[in-house]
Design a protein around this motif. Structure first.
Motif, PDB file in Angstrom:
ATOM      1  N   ALA A 279      22.052  42.806  46.228  1.00 29.79           N
ATOM      2  CA  ALA A 279      20.773  43.281  46.765  1.00 29.79           C
ATOM      3  C   ALA A 279      19.875  42.110  47.139  1.00 29.79           C
ATOM      4  O   ALA A 279      19.235  42.105  48.195  1.00 29.79           O
ATOM      5  CB  ALA A 279      20.082  44.184  45.751  1.00 29.79           C
ATOM      6  N   ASP A 283      22.712  42.477  50.964  1.00 29.45           N
ATOM      7  CA  ASP A 283      23.908  43.277  51.212  1.00 29.45           C
ATOM      8  C   ASP A 283      23.751  44.599  50.483  1.00 29.45           C
ATOM      9  O   ASP A 283      24.302  44.817  49.411  1.00 29.45           O
ATOM     10  CB  ASP A 283      25.142  42.503  50.715  1.00 29.45           C
ATOM     11  N   TRP A 284      22.999  45.510  51.098  1.00 32.12           N
ATOM     12  CA  TRP A 284      22.639  46.747  50.423  1.00 32.12           C
ATOM     13  C   TRP A 284      23.823  47.691  50.252  1.00 32.12           C
ATOM     14  O   TRP A 284      23.884  48.450  49.277  1.00 32.12           O
ATOM     15  CB  TRP A 284      21.508  47.437  51.182  1.00 32.12           C
ATOM     16  N   SER A 285      24.760  47.656  51.169  1.00 30.24           N
ATOM     17  CA  SER A 285      25.938  48.511  51.040  1.00 30.24           C
ATOM     18  C   SER A 285      26.739  48.139  49.800  1.00 30.24           C
ATOM     19  O   SER A 285      27.080  48.999  48.973  1.00 30.24           O
ATOM     20  CB  SER A 285      26.808  48.401  52.294  1.00 30.24           C
ATOM     21  N   ALA A 287      25.682  46.437  47.250  1.00 32.78           N
ATOM     22  CA  ALA A 287      24.845  46.677  46.072  1.00 32.78           C
ATOM     23  C   ALA A 287      24.911  48.136  45.650  1.00 32.78           C
ATOM     24  O   ALA A 287      25.012  48.461  44.451  1.00 32.78           O
ATOM     25  CB  ALA A 287      23.405  46.275  46.363  1.00 32.78           C
ATOM     26  N   GLY A 288      24.880  49.030  46.624  1.00 24.87           N
ATOM     27  CA  GLY A 288      24.960  50.457  46.310  1.00 24.87           C
ATOM     28  C   GLY A 288      26.283  50.846  45.683  1.00 24.87           C
ATOM     29  O   GLY A 288      26.330  51.613  44.706  1.00 24.87           O
TER      30      GLY A 288
END
Length: 309
Positions: A279, A283-285, A287-288
């Motif tokens: 995050a 790189d939010w993908s 991180a999710g």
């Protein structure tokens, strides 16, 4: 249970002390950084062999061997791509030495590695030696240094329970006696992303592991690595959870359920920490995916007994 691959005996005739076997797949540039230090430490020794096992790369590792190998490096060329774990087993089979070092083509050793590890393995009862290591990026910048698990070099008394909870070994930082590979078998093909973790735990259940309290190896983290791809999808954590029961089977039965719970708890911490790092990097993908896997691991902890088999 899946069958553990057999490692055939190397034979006793003209057996070298060292086998440095380098599995390589499309990492010729990194291989060119790794070979000079290996040659600097072992190139003049008659009791050492250096072998590059190429898993059908398309970036011509043979050119690196020809340019830098000084006639001391043997290249074993794969006709087809076998994948990482099958290539590791091929590497161990190719190795003829008493001490086997699988140095991945994108990793490195630091000065003094082979001297210190050889001294650590002087006791023939020792099945492996593990040193501290640096995590580095693609350019060689240090990101993290692994910690000491005991003060000074010596037998790692709690290696088995430590390994069963999490993989504390950086692959360039472990040397294994070939006889131990022959006795415990090869890397399991049914654990494509956790075969090394299971192997270290299996070895720790088999005999003494020596901890070398020196930073002597470098483990490279880069976007082109297989591990980075797994992190982006959360597959690294899913594979870890799938492997926990197999790994913890090496722990005595009376401690197995508690070890599984600790391994799951560590998985929550590991995935959560990775989510925070990804995050912060934007790189939010990834991180999710890591956050979801952390939550899934936490939900499994009350069911730890079910994973002990």
């Amino acid at each position: 249970m899946a069958q553990v691959p057999t490692i055939p005996p190397a034979g006793a005739a003209d057996r070298p002390r060292w086998s440095v076997v380098i599995p390589a797949y499309n990492c010729a540039d990194f291989l060119a950084r790794a070979l000079p230090e290996v040659l600097d430490q072992l190139g003049d020794r008659d009791d050492a062999e250096i072998v590059v096992v190429d898993d059908a790369s398309n970036d011509h590792p043979e050119r690196v061997v020809d340019a830098l190998g000084e006639g001391r490096v043997r290249l074993v060329r794969g006709e087809r791509n076998l994948g990482a774990i099958a290539t590791f087993n091929r590497c161990v089979t190719e190795a003829k030495g008493d001490l086997v070092h699988l140095l991945h083509g994108d990793d490195e050793v630091l000065p003094g590695f082979y001297r210190a590890m050889e001294e650590a393995m002087e006791d023939p009862a020792a099945v492996a030696a593990v040193c501290r290591a640096q995590d580095i990026d693609a350019g060689g910048t240090t990101l993290y240094t692994t910690r000491s698990y005991r003060e000074g070099t010596g037998v790692w008394a709690d290696a088995l329970p430590t390994f069963a909870v999490s993989n504390r070994v950086r692959t360039p930082g472990i040397v294994v006696r070939r006889r131990a590979y022959e006795e415990v078998g090869g890397y399991r093909l049914d654990l494509p992303h956790a075969a090394d973790w299971e192997m270290w735990t299996r070895l720790a259940a088999h005999g003494p592991i020596v901890f070398v309290d020196e930073v002597l190896a470098r483990y490279r983290r880069h976007d082109g690595s297989h591990t980075s791809e797994l992190v982006r999808t959360g597959a690294n954590v899913r594979e870890r959870v799938e492997a926990i029961g197999t790994v913890c089977a090496h722990v005595p039965a009376e401690r197995r359920a508690a070890t599984v719970r600790r391994a799951l708890a560590y998985s929550v911490y590991f995935a959560g920490s990775t989510a925070l790092r990804r995050a912060r990097a934007g790189d939010w993908s990834a991180a999710g995916h890591q956050a979801r896997e952390a939550a899934r691991c936490g939900a499994l902890i009350p069911r730890a007994v079910e994973l002990t088999g």
